[in-house]
Write a protein that holds these residues in place. Structure first.
Motif, mmCIF file in Angstrom:
data_model
loop_
_atom_site.group_PDB
_atom_site.id
_atom_site.type_symbol
_atom_site.label_atom_id
_atom_site.label_comp_id
_atom_site.label_asym_id
_atom_site.label_seq_id
_atom_site.Cartn_x
_atom_site.Cartn_y
_atom_site.Cartn_z
ATOM 1 N N ALA A 58 10.204 7.779 0.727
ATOM 2 C CA ALA A 58 8.939 8.335 1.213
ATOM 3 C C ALA A 58 8.421 9.405 0.252
ATOM 4 C CB ALA A 58 9.124 8.920 2.608
ATOM 5 N N SER A 59 9.321 10.202 -0.343
ATOM 6 C CA SER A 59 8.878 11.311 -1.187
ATOM 7 C C SER A 59 8.434 10.857 -2.564
ATOM 8 C CB SER A 59 10.008 12.331 -1.358
ATOM 9 O OG SER A 59 10.460 12.755 -0.111
ATOM 10 N N THR A 60 8.969 9.767 -3.040
ATOM 11 C CA THR A 60 8.609 9.325 -4.389
ATOM 12 C C THR A 60 7.301 8.542 -4.380
ATOM 13 O OG1 THR A 60 9.646 8.535 -6.423
ATOM 14 C CG2 THR A 60 9.759 7.068 -4.545
ATOM 15 N N PHE A 61 6.809 8.217 -3.180
ATOM 16 C CA PHE A 61 5.527 7.519 -3.034
ATOM 17 C C PHE A 61 4.376 8.508 -3.221
ATOM 18 C CE2 PHE A 61 2.276 6.723 0.407
ATOM 19 C CZ PHE A 61 1.517 5.806 -0.311
ATOM 20 N N ASN A 62 3.376 8.115 -4.017
ATOM 21 C CA ASN A 62 2.200 8.948 -4.227
ATOM 22 C C ASN A 62 1.036 8.397 -3.414
ATOM 23 O OD1 ASN A 62 -0.033 10.347 -5.074
ATOM 24 N ND2 ASN A 62 0.396 10.145 -7.267
ATOM 25 N N PRO A 63 0.622 9.065 -2.331
ATOM 26 C CA PRO A 63 -0.402 8.517 -1.443
ATOM 27 C C PRO A 63 -1.766 8.360 -2.125
ATOM 28 C CG PRO A 63 0.109 10.784 -0.849
ATOM 29 C CD PRO A 63 1.111 10.370 -1.877
ATOM 30 N N ALA A 64 -1.979 9.062 -3.247
ATOM 31 C CA ALA A 64 -3.276 8.953 -3.920
ATOM 32 C C ALA A 64 -3.391 7.673 -4.736
ATOM 33 C CB ALA A 64 -3.489 10.168 -4.826
ATOM 34 N N ARG A 65 -2.310 6.890 -4.799
ATOM 35 C CA ARG A 65 -2.333 5.691 -5.642
ATOM 36 C C ARG A 65 -2.044 4.442 -4.841
ATOM 37 N NH1 ARG A 65 -1.321 6.551 -11.177
ATOM 38 N NH2 ARG A 65 -0.768 4.367 -11.106
ATOM 39 N N LEU A 66 -2.492 4.355 -3.625
ATOM 40 C CA LEU A 66 -2.131 3.244 -2.759
ATOM 41 C C LEU A 66 -2.490 1.891 -3.390
ATOM 42 C CD1 LEU A 66 -0.918 2.942 0.087
ATOM 43 C CD2 LEU A 66 -3.245 2.673 0.931
ATOM 44 N N LYS A 67 -1.501 1.006 -3.539
ATOM 45 C CA LYS A 67 -1.722 -0.344 -4.087
ATOM 46 C C LYS A 67 -0.801 -1.282 -3.321
ATOM 47 C CE LYS A 67 -2.226 0.915 -8.969
ATOM 48 N NZ LYS A 67 -1.780 0.495 -10.307
ATOM 49 N N VAL A 68 -1.205 -1.620 -2.121
ATOM 50 C CA VAL A 68 -0.329 -2.390 -1.244
ATOM 51 C C VAL A 68 -0.059 -3.789 -1.805
ATOM 52 C CG1 VAL A 68 -0.058 -3.311 1.079
ATOM 53 C CG2 VAL A 68 -1.096 -1.064 0.743
ATOM 54 N N ALA A 69 -1.104 -4.419 -2.362
ATOM 55 C CA ALA A 69 -0.927 -5.779 -2.873
ATOM 56 C C ALA A 69 0.070 -5.814 -4.023
ATOM 57 C CB ALA A 69 -2.275 -6.342 -3.323
ATOM 58 N N ALA A 70 0.024 -4.791 -4.877
ATOM 59 C CA ALA A 70 0.964 -4.739 -6.006
ATOM 60 C C ALA A 70 2.394 -4.618 -5.491
ATOM 61 C CB ALA A 70 0.623 -3.565 -6.917
ATOM 62 N N MET A 71 2.565 -3.877 -4.393
ATOM 63 C CA MET A 71 3.905 -3.747 -3.825
ATOM 64 C C MET A 71 4.388 -5.083 -3.243
ATOM 65 S SD MET A 71 5.145 -1.582 -0.470
ATOM 66 C CE MET A 71 3.894 -2.348 0.547
ATOM 67 N N THR A 72 3.551 -5.719 -2.417
ATOM 68 C CA THR A 72 4.021 -6.930 -1.722
ATOM 69 C C THR A 72 4.182 -8.105 -2.690
ATOM 70 O OG1 THR A 72 1.741 -7.165 -1.018
ATOM 71 C CG2 THR A 72 3.301 -6.474 0.634
ATOM 72 N N ARG A 73 3.471 -8.067 -3.826
ATOM 73 C CA ARG A 73 3.667 -9.127 -4.809
ATOM 74 C C ARG A 73 5.104 -9.092 -5.341
ATOM 75 N NH1 ARG A 73 -0.788 -8.134 -7.391
ATOM 76 N NH2 ARG A 73 0.158 -6.772 -8.923
ATOM 77 N N GLU A 74 5.618 -7.901 -5.542
ATOM 78 C CA GLU A 74 6.954 -7.763 -6.116
ATOM 79 C C GLU A 74 8.039 -7.631 -5.054
ATOM 80 O OE1 GLU A 74 7.762 -8.258 -9.096
ATOM 81 O OE2 GLU A 74 5.717 -8.425 -9.872
ATOM 82 N N MET A 75 7.658 -7.189 -3.860
ATOM 83 C CA MET A 75 8.646 -7.025 -2.790
ATOM 84 C C MET A 75 8.097 -7.759 -1.562
ATOM 85 S SD MET A 75 10.501 -3.445 -1.722
ATOM 86 C CE MET A 75 9.387 -2.815 -0.471
ATOM 87 N N PRO A 76 8.157 -9.111 -1.587
ATOM 88 C CA PRO A 76 7.530 -9.901 -0.519
ATOM 89 C C PRO A 76 8.077 -9.543 0.859
ATOM 90 C CG PRO A 76 8.206 -11.310 -2.348
ATOM 91 C CD PRO A 76 8.788 -9.951 -2.602
#
Lengths: 483, 410
Positions: free
Chosen positions: A215-233
């Motif tokens: 949770a802490s290493t996530f930067n809320p100002a850079r939300l890119k949900v599609a980029a995440m789910t592409r690599e972590m389905p």
């Protein structure tokens, strides 16, 4: 219709033996039905039914043919895919290989492309398994032991096992999947039948700490949900402890960002304000330097031309502070720029050999350059030397003249045309002027000769040897004049 | 005041480290724990991303600061001395335990450790080195370690850091020299460059064949750096020139571009703004073209010093240099094929392999590259010629729009 019953879902050897036999009897692919024996045959059980022919039998008989290693490797991967069509597809490719021996290289063929896609999916599943397995420590068990429950999209456990064994060779662990299990006791790997998730621990104390990190290493100002789910389905999420945080992190991202953007800056603490009061970092470099140390410091902050922008550092001269003989080169090269010392690269090594040959002790001389920063152009992963222009040479005479004034050499040797321009103040061809002393306004004498890098570039061996002799002679003459 | 829990410290010190974009665990040497006493392995190829955060970034390493106390006052930085964010400091043992605990559960590939500057460069560097030394020597940890170097630290400490670390890095942060002195007054670009030059020399001397028993190689995965995009007024042209210079001068493995992001308690000298994510993305693409596709810096299409935000730089270059197209996929050399928009390295290699056996049609190209829309106007294939399409004025409008997928929140 021929029915081939393989021993297990990943029975590559059984498939190979059966395919060989079918191919030899010229059985067309459309008349073969591939299936897998019912579950009672375990992974280490012997193959049963029609597939059980020893692999080497019949090699070299008429009608036998060879296939490339590439195809065998492809088939090994494709067999791990979950698609029920995989054994039939592989046999069709094998069938076609006789008439089309290069088929496997024609990756745009629809059947080859399909097999390649399946192999790629298997390879991706193997890679993701290395990434997404999460071990939990078995509570109260000593020595420490770990277990993981994992559901790979394809049957890749055996393929990935060496990775985990090499990584955790000295750790006891099990990986449980619906298809098979692996147990490692620091010496032996044991594969067993598929397991149930309840066989793995359902918690680990460190998981909360890991989730806090996620949770802490996530930067809320850079939300890119599609980029995440592409690599972590999402299919993997149910076995990833951190994935439970994702919806909450996404939901709060916008508000957190807005707050950071709109929040007024707070006042720094007194401690901070005290720390902020500091001296200006750069001293003046317009005063005439009174010592060689001031020259060294001044070159580091010099802005008299633009060459400092792309260079690592200014490279001052070095040597005896009262030397009778001074050598002036063109500019630092790649190695000199990194090391901060003149003449240490390939040309410098040649220069050292020539000095030794001429009997000139370098440490009793002063060696410097006309231009103190390395001028170059980036070229791919390298940087290429470029010659400093007259303006840069003029700007840098501030430092060369200071060095001459402070060292007061009797003889100044200009190595190459750039140095000759800097020392004599006008263009001076080397070949026409070498070998004679030229008086300088400050009572010293100048000699001009080639730059050592010129000797490195003479293409013809005979000419090179001649230039080398002349160069050594020039150095010797300079030492004699200075003596 | 009670001491913060381990969990609270981790929250503070991970938050403090996350503006550094690098998380790579790639490019080291092959190691396993089979002949050792501890855990860990690395590969010479690509690293492993063990998780992805909703910002789309890979989580490969435990990326933390040893402490976020810092005496520097860099305006863009969450940890600058004038910020009032909560502060914390890990002990060496805490970092070692966290690294091993996470590693044994397969959460991470290793550790990326950095620190605020406390009590001087050598003191800070020594603390970082102590963590790496403990992991390597006491626990025989063979996983990946990335250490931040403090440019002013003594060469002996840097040399020791390089022996334990797979990768080392020093961040330039601001593309313009002048902005470094105004926004990061304590940082000195000359010291940073000298340190990067020293690292390159150390890496190269370690890579030479050893005369006697070869000592451990210095940072086998090389060095990297980061440039912040959008904190100063530097144009894309300046940024690309800067990174071309860095790649050439110091043999960097990577230059990371990090869009300037709002931080908690931002500085009044540098007001927070939404990060320029598309610009950052285009810079990575241009960097990739120069490093992997062999584009010269002059081939990158810039308009007023800036990359086109709407289309990728390869398409922009093709639309500008239309005279070089269409390219015949059955005859063109690899270099030309790599300049076709929509054709990647894999696709090009596939086409070259297949055309030894048959004439390529549009159908073949489609299977090799998955989508024809972008490729079609720029190629000739068996039975296909784009005719006037390549030069048509409206071509840009006919091409598929790239969904600005990073901007979905706003």
């Amino acid at each position: 219709m021929q029915v081939v019953r393989l021993a297990s879902e990943t029975d590559f050897d059984g498939w190979r033996a059966a395919a060989r036999r079918l191919r030899k009897t010229a059985t067309p692919p459309e008349t073969v039905f591939w299936t897998v024996a019912p579950d009672e045959v375990l992974m280490d059980g012997t193959p049963t039914g029609t597939a059980g022919e020893p692999a080497d039998k019949g090699r070299g008989q008429s009608g036998d043919f060879r296939v490339s290693r590439e195809f065998v490797e492809l088939a090994r991967s494709v067999v791990l895919h979950r698609s029920p069509e995989r054994f039939g597809l592989l046999y069709r490719l094998l069938w076609r290989l006789e008439a089309e021996p290069d088929l496997i290289r024609i990756v745009t063929d629809p059947e080859v492309a399909r097999a390649m896609d399946m192999a790629k999916a298997v390879s991706r599943a193997a890679h993701k398994m290395k990434a997404f397995v999460r071990f939990r420590r078995l509570e109260g068990v000593e020595p420490e032991s770990y277990a993981a429950w994992f559901e790979p999209p394809h049957r890749v456990l055996e393929r990935v096992a060496p990775f985990f064994i090499e990584r955790f060779a000295n750790m006891r662990f099990s990986i449980l999947t619906p298809d098979a299990t692996l147990r490692w006791d620091t010496e032996t790997a044991v594969f067993g039948p598929g397991a149930d998730p309840s066989a793995a621990p359902d918690d680990d104390a460190l998981e909360d700490i890991w989730k806090a990190y996620y949770a802490s290493t996530f930067n809320p100002a850079r939300l890119k949900v599609a980029a995440m789910t592409r690599e972590m389905p999402k299919a993997y999420w149910r076995n990833l402890p951190e994935a439970s945080l994702i919806p909450g992190l996404i939901a709060s991202a916008s508000a957190r960002t807005t707050q950071m953007v709109e929040q007024a800056p707070t006042q720094p603490s007194i401690r901070a304000r005290k720390a902020a009061a500091r001296l200006a970092r750069d001293g003046s470099y317009d005063d005439v330097p009174q010592t060689l140390d001031e020259v060294v410091a001044g070159i580091q902050i010099c802005r008299r031309c633009e060459l400092w922008r792309e260079a690592t550092q200014g490279v001052p001269g070095e040597g005896a502070a009262q030397a009778r003989l001074m050598f002036v080169g063109e500019q630092p090269g790649d190695q000199e720029d990194l090391a901060g010392r003149p003449f240490v690269g390939p040309a410098g090594q040649l220069f050292d050999r020539a000095l030794a040959k001429a009997g000139v002790p370098r440490e009793q001389t002063y060696v410097t350059n006309a231009v103190k920063h390395f001028k170059h152009e980036p070229r791919g992963k390298r940087r290429m030397h470029s010659t400093p222009d007259a303006g840069e040479v003029r700007a840098c005479r501030w430092w060369l003249d200071s060095e001459r004034r402070l060292v007061r050499p009797r003889v100044v040797v200009a190595l190459g045309a750039t140095a000759a321009l800097a020392v004599l103040g006008k263009p001076t061809p080397i070949a026409a002027n070498r070998g004679r002393a030229i008086p300088l306004p400050d009572q010293a004498q100048a000699l001009v000769t080639w730059h050592p890098s010129y000797l490195l570039r003479v293409p013809d061996e005979a000419a090179k040897a001649k230039a080398w002799e002349a160069f050594v002679a020039d150095l010797g003459m300079a030492w004699g004049l200075a003596g | 005041m009670t001491a913060p829990t381990l969990r609270r410290k981790l929250e503070i010190l991970a938050d403090a480290a996350k503006y550094d974009a690098s998380c790579a665990s790639s490019g080291s040497v092959k190691r396993t724990s089979l002949d050792g006493n501890g855990v860990g392995s690395t590969d010479s190829g690509m690293g492993i991303c063990h998780a992805y955060a909703p910002d789309g970034r890979c989580i490969s390493l435990l990326k933390i600061l040893l402490t976020n106390f810092c005496v520097y006052d860099c305006a863009y930085c969450i940890n600058r001395v004038s910020s009032n964010v909560p502060r914390a400091r890990f002990s060496v043992q805490e970092v070692v335990d966290l690294t091993l605990g996470f590693y044994k559960r397969n959460y991470i590939e290793g550790l990326f450790l950095s620190s605020g500057i406390i009590r001087g460069a050598d003191y800070t560097m020594e603390a970082l080195v102590r963590v790496a030394r403990t992991l390597r020597l006491e626990h025989d940890f063979r996983g990946y370690i990335h250490l931040k170097l403090i440019p002013e630290a003594s060469p002996e400490l840097v040399a020791e850091a390089g022996l334990y670390a797979d990768r080392v890095s020093i961040n330039i942060e601001l593309p313009r020299e002048e902005s470094l002195s105004s926004l990061a007054p304590e940082k000195d670009s000359r010291t940073i460059r000298k340190a990067m030059g020293g690292v390159r020399l150390a890496i190269e001397s370690g890579a030479e064949p050893a005369r006697k028993a070869r000592p451990r190689r210095f940072a086998p995965a090389g060095q990297s750096t980061q440039l912040i995009v959008g904190a100063d007024a530097a144009s894309d042209a300046e940024i690309l020139d800067r990174s071309a210079g860095l790649y050439g001068s110091y043999g960097l493995k990577r230059v990371y571009y990090s869009g300037f992001s709002p931080i908690p308690d931002g500085s009044s000298r540098l007001p927070p703004a939404r990060p320029p994510l598309m610009r950052e993305h285009r810079l990575y693409q241009a960097d990739w073209l120069m490093r992997v596709y062999g584009f010269g810096r002059g081939e990158i299409a810039l308009d007023g010093g800036m990359l086109d935000l709407d289309i990728d730089p390869k398409l922009a270059a093709a639309l500008r240099d239309r005279g070089d197209f269409p390219v015949d996929v059955n005859r063109a050399d690899r270099e030309r094929l790599l300049r076709v928009p929509g054709l990647g390295v894999t696709g090009v290699d596939r086409l070259i392999s297949v055309r030894r056996y048959k004439r390529l049609t549009l159908e073949d190209v489609k299977r090799a590259c998955r989508s024809l829309a972008k490729v079609r106007p720029f190629i000739v294939a068996d039975g296909w010629s784009p005719g006037a399409l390549t030069d048509s004025a409206g071509l840009r409008g006919l091409l598929p729009k790239e969904r600005p997928r990073q901007l979905e929140l706003f």
